[in-house]
Write an enzyme that holds these catalytic residues in place. Structure first.
Site, PDB file in Angstrom:
ATOM      1  N   ASP A 194       0.847  -1.196   0.000  1.00 22.92           N
ATOM      2  CA  ASP A 194       0.000   0.000   0.000  1.00 22.92           C
ATOM      3  C   ASP A 194       0.881   1.244   0.000  1.00 22.92           C
ATOM      4  OD1 ASP A 194      -2.989   0.942   0.612  1.00 22.92           O
ATOM      5  OD2 ASP A 194      -1.616   2.192   1.793  1.00 22.92           O
TER       6      ASP A 194
ATOM      7  N   ASN B 135      -2.346  12.912  -3.767  1.00 24.69           N
ATOM      8  CA  ASN B 135      -3.458  13.255  -4.663  1.00 24.69           C
ATOM      9  C   ASN B 135      -3.966  14.668  -4.396  1.00 24.69           C
ATOM     10  OD1 ASN B 135      -4.203  11.544  -6.720  1.00 24.69           O
ATOM     11  ND2 ASN B 135      -5.419  10.205  -5.426  1.00 24.69           N
TER      12      ASN B 135
ATOM     13  N   HIS C 267      -5.145  14.383  -9.419  1.00 18.66           N
ATOM     14  CA  HIS C 267      -5.252  12.981  -9.837  1.00 18.66           C
ATOM     15  C   HIS C 267      -4.210  12.611 -10.886  1.00 18.66           C
ATOM     16  CE1 HIS C 267      -8.702  11.876  -7.485  1.00 18.66           C
ATOM     17  NE2 HIS C 267      -9.335  12.971  -7.852  1.00 18.66           N
TER      18      HIS C 267
ATOM     19  N   ASP D 190      -1.777   9.536 -10.499  1.00 18.79           N
ATOM     20  CA  ASP D 190      -1.682   8.482 -11.507  1.00 18.79           C
ATOM     21  C   ASP D 190      -0.228   8.219 -11.900  1.00 18.79           C
ATOM     22  OD1 ASP D 190      -4.399   8.263 -11.480  1.00 18.79           O
ATOM     23  OD2 ASP D 190      -4.754   9.268 -13.400  1.00 18.79           O
TER      24      ASP D 190
ATOM     25  N   GLU E  35      -4.767   2.463  -4.178  1.00 16.07           N
ATOM     26  CA  GLU E  35      -3.308   2.509  -4.115  1.00 16.07           C
ATOM     27  C   GLU E  35      -2.720   1.212  -3.555  1.00 16.07           C
ATOM     28  OE1 GLU E  35      -4.783   4.656  -0.324  1.00 16.07           O
ATOM     29  OE2 GLU E  35      -5.443   4.282  -2.373  1.00 16.07           O
TER      30      GLU E  35
END
Length: 354
Positions: free
Chosen positions: A232, A240, A245, A249, A275
């Site tokens: 994780d 973010n 975003h 990404d 994630e």
């Protein structure tokens, strides 16, 4: 990474859409092939002494050009109507002028598979019955009532018949090959879409579950160890929020690339959700799996990511578990998950085992 489990088939609606797209791409190629054949026939008819039919082929090339443009614009019904008009009109004119013996009727036969593939069953039956009636009527008309308007010699008829038979035979063979290849490519694309995460290119959660179940079955036969790793990203929400975003990404893609690089070809890496990532390591005992996890953690920490003008520090917390005989898949992943959250509570950017 690849797994030994074969990819699942896509659902029926996706498969049907892919087959439909493959068919219309095939139709575009059909039109190109037919136009090329008409160019050849232009010279053949002139050589055989039938210039009228030679110039008709010029008109046919123009019709195929318009049909191709219509197909490119997805005006498929109008394009198919134009193709029907060209083939039936051209074949009929050739048969009436030269007679049945020239073999121009062969060009109507490809409509049988194309009609079946391009429309509903009911419409296909109606169209094929009409084609059969027209075909048979034209044959009887030329055999019983009408003489050729512009007959050619017996030798010319043999040459023409041989050429038409060879052209249609070659055309059907080529188009069958194109159809098989187009469907295979479409199916491969759909399988990939059904098993991979579109952002990272890793396997998706559904496929990871299938692989894990398969590896558990294999393990019960071979008694080889099987380890599972859940990873994780630390503070991903903050990344973010700060970078948007698009920045998030980019981080996910970079971490996915590290995961892909750090495991073996027989291991499976999947985006587990958001994630989170899942790694399945068949044949790996717990110490070896922990080494892999530590290597992944260190490489992610070493990532030098620059989002705009801002450097971004990225770290990963990982939980690792060894599959225990008789437990369910969910239990093994649950234990890795518990180890992961112990790592989170202990300060993140670390590997914990369960």
């Amino acid at each position: 990474m690849t797994a030994s489990l074969p990819a699942p088939l896509p659902d029926s609606s996706s498969s049907k859409n892919a087959s439909r797209r493959a068919f219309w791409l095939l139709m575009e190629r059909c039109v190109q092939v037919a136009a090329g054949i008409d160019v050849l026939l232009f010279f053949l008819f002139h050589w055989l002494g039938s210039p009228i039919l030679g110039w008709v082929n010029v008109l046919s090339v123009a019709l195929y050009f318009f049909a191709y443009q219509l197909l490119r614009r997805r005006r498929n019904k109008l394009a198919v109507a134009l193709i029907w008009l060209e083939v039936l009109g051209h074949s009929t004119l050739g048969i009436l002028m030269l007679g049945w013996e020239g073999g121009l009727y062969y060009y109507m036969l490809p409509f049988i598979p194309l009609t079946i593939a391009s429309t509903t069953s009911k419409r296909a039956i109606i169209a094929l019955v009409a084609l059969w009636a027209y075909y048979l009527g034209l044959y009887l008309l030329t055999q019983l009532l009408l003489e050729p308007v512009q007959p050619v010699s017996a030798t010319a008829n043999v040459i023409l018949h041989s050429a038409n038979l060879s052209i249609v035979f070659a055309m059907l063979t080529y188009l069958a090959y194109l159809q098989i290849r187009a469907v295979a490519v479409a199916q491969h694309r759909l399988k990939k879409q059904a098993t991979t995460d579109s952002l990272t290119g890793l396997f998706n959660r559904r496929y990871a579950i299938e692989v894990a179940a398969y590896e558990i079955t294999q393990r019960s036969r071979s008694q080889a160890p099987l380890s599972v790793m859940v990873a994780d990203l630390d503070h991903f929400k903050a990344i973010n929020d700060a970078q948007g975003h698009e920045g998030g990404d980019r981080v996910l893609k970079a971490v996915a690339e590290v995961l892909r690089r750090c495991v073996r070809s027989q291991d499976t890496v999947a985006r587990w959700g958001g994630e989170e990532f899942l790694v399945i390591l068949p044949g790996s005992p717990l110490p070896q799996a922990r080494e892999v996890a530590e290597r992944i953690r260190a490489e992610v920490q070493a990532l030098a990511l620059q989002l705009g003008s801002t450097p971004v520090a990225v770290s990963l917390t990982l939980g690792v578990s060894l599959y225990r005989e008789g437990e369910r898949l969910e239990e093994c992943i649950d234990r890795a998950d518990r180890a992961l959250y112990r790592g989170k509570k202990a300060g993140r950017n670390r590997v914990e085992i369960e």
